[in-house]
Motif scaffolding. Structure first.
Motif, PDB file in Angstrom:
ATOM      1  N   SER A 140      29.711  91.387 -24.709  1.00  0.00           N
ATOM      2  CA  SER A 140      29.846  90.520 -25.783  1.00  0.00           C
ATOM      3  C   SER A 140      30.260  89.016 -25.199  1.00  0.00           C
ATOM      4  O   SER A 140      30.462  88.149 -26.052  1.00  0.00           O
ATOM      5  N   SER A 141      30.378  88.956 -23.971  1.00  0.00           N
ATOM      6  CA  SER A 141      30.512  87.521 -23.334  1.00  0.00           C
ATOM      7  C   SER A 141      29.003  87.139 -22.748  1.00  0.00           C
ATOM      8  O   SER A 141      27.945  87.884 -22.662  1.00  0.00           O
TER       9      SER A 141
ATOM     10  N   ALA B 184      33.011  94.288 -22.943  1.00  0.00           N
ATOM     11  CA  ALA B 184      33.420  93.062 -22.542  1.00  0.00           C
ATOM     12  C   ALA B 184      32.306  91.951 -22.049  1.00  0.00           C
ATOM     13  O   ALA B 184      32.150  91.072 -22.494  1.00  0.00           O
TER      14      ALA B 184
ATOM     15  N   GLU C  87      37.435  85.482 -21.526  1.00  0.00           N
ATOM     16  CA  GLU C  87      37.678  84.281 -22.315  1.00  0.00           C
ATOM     17  C   GLU C  87      38.175  83.031 -21.408  1.00  0.00           C
ATOM     18  O   GLU C  87      37.617  81.960 -21.513  1.00  0.00           O
TER      19      GLU C  87
ATOM     20  N   VAL D  22      40.963  92.362 -20.257  1.00  0.00           N
ATOM     21  CA  VAL D  22      39.626  92.273 -19.880  1.00  0.00           C
ATOM     22  C   VAL D  22      39.087  91.159 -20.775  1.00  0.00           C
ATOM     23  O   VAL D  22      38.522  90.138 -20.357  1.00  0.00           O
ATOM     24  N   PHE D  23      39.078  91.296 -22.103  1.00  0.00           N
ATOM     25  CA  PHE D  23      38.828  90.300 -23.012  1.00  0.00           C
ATOM     26  C   PHE D  23      39.174  89.012 -22.705  1.00  0.00           C
ATOM     27  O   PHE D  23      38.574  87.995 -22.933  1.00  0.00           O
TER      28      PHE D  23
ATOM     29  N   ARG E  84      41.550  96.735 -22.477  1.00  0.00           N
ATOM     30  CA  ARG E  84      40.627  96.115 -23.394  1.00  0.00           C
ATOM     31  C   ARG E  84      41.087  94.610 -23.247  1.00  0.00           C
ATOM     32  O   ARG E  84      40.425  93.530 -23.256  1.00  0.00           O
TER      33      ARG E  84
END
Length: 481
Positions: A118-119, A115, A90, A85-86, A82
């Protein structure tokens, strides 16, 4: 800048195929690919890198592949995945990013999905129906009707902004391809919306084909084919050999196999010459019911006389006449069909089929029957011999009781009829039509089964010449894969 992010699982094809789909179907080619991996998939990672490098060469675009230690995670630590990936997304913020969740374990897909959601990244998932039948296959080796790419529109309910590009056509080219690679042509027609197309020998119509969830082939009521191409009878044999024609008693054959196995005696399957010409061994080997734990539930055997008959047939040639063009001194249509039979025989040999000869001074159907009878007695086994021919069936039936069990397949065929089958059956039927008639027109393409310089190795490897195809890069990827 365009970037593609995914995880590496135990199937390299599941990692690669969604990317190839984006590149070929949507014209979306990433400049960078990020592969998240763990120690358990090192070999698969190498294979994926090779496939992507081949894709890069085939499309003439540089795709930088990132798979260093910074993208390595431990499978037992989903929180680590997690965070990686996040953090990666970013860093890629502001770029055109696709996150694919097709490969990997379920928790990996869940993390990537969260991910991407949320992006501002696009998210994709390539769904493959009947996936067990296509494990290990590349995108264009699988019927496109079995595949669907889901995007953020379906998965998140938000519009996609990056898949509005057009599929790029190349200059039509000439390619030597294999029978199995013909699936790429059907897939391309399907992608381009050409789901119905005519099939002909030059200007002489044979029928028309349709591509849906399954394939169909409508045969003309009257088919006029010159004798040097085999006549209308060769069209009939090609449809049977290709697999579009079904057998009325195939289920009876399957039941008979299991009934013989229940007797406790070893079981061997043999074939008459005409069964090899009609590519019945391939049909038998493709029957799922005949496998347990990945292995066939019976052994196979072939008669020495069958091999000799094929050898005699395959050497027959058309006369040397300039008016025949490329067919001058070329194998006759029946010899071409016999070449397909020899490929079937080689399939049996490669799977360990035993050879039998009775040593009797006979020939033809009588010798074939005696060969299989002698083998049944020697092995104290049941030998089921598959045939189409009434006379051959009668010869073998007269000898039953020794373990010889003849089985006569009956087909459902008539001109003017529409036949339904799998995409693979249509692919193989187009191949057999081209190989036996010598050439074939379908859609905007032309197949040549005979050409100057075609040799025995080309026949053995089931090669055919394709002219007019506008997506040669697909074959370049397949050849590298």
């Amino acid at each position: 800048m365009r970037a593609y992010v995914t995880v590496v699982g135990t199937s390299p094809e599941a990692v690669f195929n969604p990317l190839w789909y984006l590149v070929e179907v949507h014209g979306w080619i990433p400049e960078e690919v990020y592969l998240i991996w763990n120690d358990g998939v090192k070999n698969e990672l190498d294979r994926v890198r090779e496939l992507i490098e081949g894709l890069s060469r085939a499309y003439g675009m540089e795709i930088r592949i990132h798979s260093d230690e910074s993208l390595k995670v431990e499978e037992a630590k989903p929180d680590e995945l997690r965070d990686r990936v996040f953090s990666l997304l970013e860093r890629l913020a502001g770029k055109e990013v696709v996150v694919d969740i097709t490969p990997g374990r379920k928790f990996m897909s869940a993390v990537l999905f969260g991910a991407a959601a949320s992006s501002n990244a696009e998210i994709t998932y390539l769904h493959l129906s009947d996936w067990r039948d296509y494990v290990g296959k590349l995108l264009f080796e699988v019927p496109m009707s079995k595949q669907r790419l889901f995007t953020g529109r379906e998965l998140l309910g938000r519009p996609s902004h990056i898949f509005q590009r057009w599929r790029r056509r190349e200059s039509p080219g000439s390619f030597t391809v294999t029978r199995e690679e013909l699936m790429a042509i059907l897939d391309s027609l399907y992608i381009d919306g050409t789901t119905e197309f005519g099939v002909s020998l030059r200007s002489l119509p044979i029928g028309s084909a349709s591509l849906g969830e399954r394939a169909s082939f409508h045969l003309e009521d009257f088919v006029k084919i010159p004798e040097e191409h085999g006549g209308h009878g060769m069209v009939k044999e090609a449809l049977i050999a290709g697999g579009m024609v079904s057998f009325k008693n195939w289920n009876e054959l399957v039941k008979k196999v299991f009934a013989l196995l229940e007797s406790g005696r070893p079981l061997y399957i043999g074939f008459d010459t005409n069964a090899l010409l009609m590519r019945i061994p391939s049909r038998v080997l493709e029957e799922k019911a005949f496998y347990r734990g990945g292995s066939l539930i019976f052994d196979s055997v072939y008669s020495d006389e069958v091999a000799l008959e094929l050898g005699r047939m395959v050497n027959k040639k058309l006369p040397y006449k300039s008016s025949l063009g490329i067919y001058s001194n070329a194998p006759t249509p029946k010899a071409r069909l016999a070449s397909l039979g020899q490929v079937e025989l080689e399939k049996l040999r490669s799977r360990g089929a035993e050879r039998t000869s009775s040593g009797k001074d006979h020939s033809g159907d009588t010798k074939i029957a005696l060969d299989y009878k002698a083998f049944a007695e020697e092995k104290d086994a049941n030998v089921m011999v598959i045939t189409f021919d009434d006379r051959a069936y009668a010869e073998m039936k007269a000898l039953r009781g020794s373990g010889l069990v003849p089985f006569r397949l009956e087909w459902e065929f008539s001109f003017g009829r529409t036949f339904e089958g799998s995409w693979e059956a249509l692919r193989d039927t187009l191949y057999v039509l081209a190989a036996t008639l010598g050439e074939l027109n379908f859609a905007s393409y032309k197949l040549y089964g005979v050409w100057h310089g075609k040799n025995s190795e080309d026949w053995e490897r089931e090669k055919i010449r394709l002219v007019g195809f506008e997506y040669g890069r697909i074959f370049r990827v397949l050849s590298e894969g």
